[in-house]
Design an enzyme around this catalytic site. Structure first.
Site, PDB file in Angstrom:
ATOM      1  N   ILE A 129     -12.175  32.686 -16.285  1.00 24.84           N
ATOM      2  CA  ILE A 129     -11.699  31.429 -16.157  1.00 24.84           C
ATOM      3  C   ILE A 129     -12.548  31.106 -14.879  1.00 24.84           C
ATOM      4  O   ILE A 129     -12.594  31.633 -14.070  1.00 24.84           O
ATOM      5  CB  ILE A 129     -10.099  31.630 -15.580  1.00 24.84           C
ATOM      6  CG1 ILE A 129      -9.144  32.029 -16.684  1.00 24.84           C
ATOM      7  CG2 ILE A 129      -9.899  30.149 -14.873  1.00 24.84           C
ATOM      8  CD1 ILE A 129      -7.721  32.158 -16.402  1.00 24.84           C
ATOM      9  N   PRO A 130     -13.667  30.142 -15.092  1.00 20.60           N
ATOM     10  CA  PRO A 130     -14.779  30.128 -14.320  1.00 20.60           C
ATOM     11  C   PRO A 130     -14.374  29.357 -13.040  1.00 20.60           C
ATOM     12  O   PRO A 130     -14.994  28.209 -12.624  1.00 20.60           O
ATOM     13  CB  PRO A 130     -15.738  29.469 -15.081  1.00 20.60           C
ATOM     14  CG  PRO A 130     -15.041  28.632 -16.083  1.00 20.60           C
ATOM     15  CD  PRO A 130     -13.771  29.203 -16.381  1.00 20.60           C
ATOM     16  N   CYS A 131     -13.657  29.947 -12.237  1.00 19.89           N
ATOM     17  CA  CYS A 131     -13.504  29.142 -10.817  1.00 19.89           C
ATOM     18  C   CYS A 131     -14.602  29.072  -9.888  1.00 19.89           C
ATOM     19  O   CYS A 131     -14.573  28.325  -9.039  1.00 19.89           O
ATOM     20  CB  CYS A 131     -12.119  29.901 -10.124  1.00 19.89           C
ATOM     21  SG  CYS A 131     -12.599  31.743  -9.951  1.00 19.89           S
ATOM     22  N   HIS A 132     -15.624  29.873 -10.241  1.00 18.10           N
ATOM     23  CA  HIS A 132     -16.797  29.795  -9.510  1.00 18.10           C
ATOM     24  C   HIS A 132     -17.546  28.631  -9.794  1.00 18.10           C
ATOM     25  O   HIS A 132     -18.600  28.232  -8.969  1.00 18.10           O
ATOM     26  CB  HIS A 132     -17.925  31.176  -9.788  1.00 18.10           C
ATOM     27  CG  HIS A 132     -17.940  31.072 -11.315  1.00 18.10           C
ATOM     28  ND1 HIS A 132     -17.463  31.496 -12.029  1.00 18.10           N
ATOM     29  CD2 HIS A 132     -19.496  30.492 -11.729  1.00 18.10           C
ATOM     30  CE1 HIS A 132     -17.936  31.482 -13.254  1.00 18.10           C
ATOM     31  NE2 HIS A 132     -19.385  30.933 -13.207  1.00 18.10           N
TER      32      HIS A 132
END
Length: 163
Positions: A129-132
């Site tokens: 889950i690409p929170c970056h």
């Protein structure tokens, strides 16, 4: 319900992941001293690398540039609003960044920028889950559970310089 964890060596450092009996991913964290892992520990889950082979394979394919999207069954635990934010994060394409405001709009509430930031910070499944990929409206790097140096490494990996 059984919980299983394993460590996964990545291009940006060691990570830990936890899955349930069905193989659904509950947690993915980097073990760089910045992120908290709540499930991926011997006191919470059984160390069972064989139960996480599908996760390790996809993470390795990602860092080998053979995959840009993950097809894992995800079961992050959080509030309904956090779940909505995390689903919106999954819409950010590989190599792109979105602002917290854009995520707020995607969740249906342009005024929820700070709440989006808080939900982003609680994401238990980093990378997948690409929170970056979430940055400030003015394009600056802002907080990341794994620390800004790791966030920069991940973004640099996704947008390599072309020569």
């Amino acid at each position: 319900m059984g919980l299983y964890f394993s460590h996964i060596d990545t291009l940006v450092g060691m990570a830990a992941a936890a899955v349930d009996d069905d193989g659904a991913l509950l947690e993915f964290t980097f073990l760089n001293g910045e992120m908290s892992n709540h499930l991926s520990r011997p006191d919470q889950a059984e160390h069972a690398p064989q139960k996480l082979e599908h996760v390790a394979r996809q993470v390795h394919e990602f860092f080998d540039r053979k995959r840009t999207d993950f097809t894992l069954d995800l079961k992050p635990q959080g509030t309904p609003f956090q779940q909505k934010v995390w689903r919106a994060l999954c819409d950010i394409p590989f190599g792109e960044t979105w602002s917290y405001q854009r995520i707020a709009v995607a969740t249906g509430d342009i005024k929820a920028t700070q709440a989006v930031g808080a939900a982003n910070g609680k994401n238990p499944i980093a990378l997948i889950i690409p929170c970056h990929r979430v940055i400030g409206k003015n394009g600056t790097l802002t907080g990341y559970g794994g620390g800004l140096p790791l966030k920069q490494k991940l973004l640099d990996f996704e947008t390599p310089l072309l020569f």
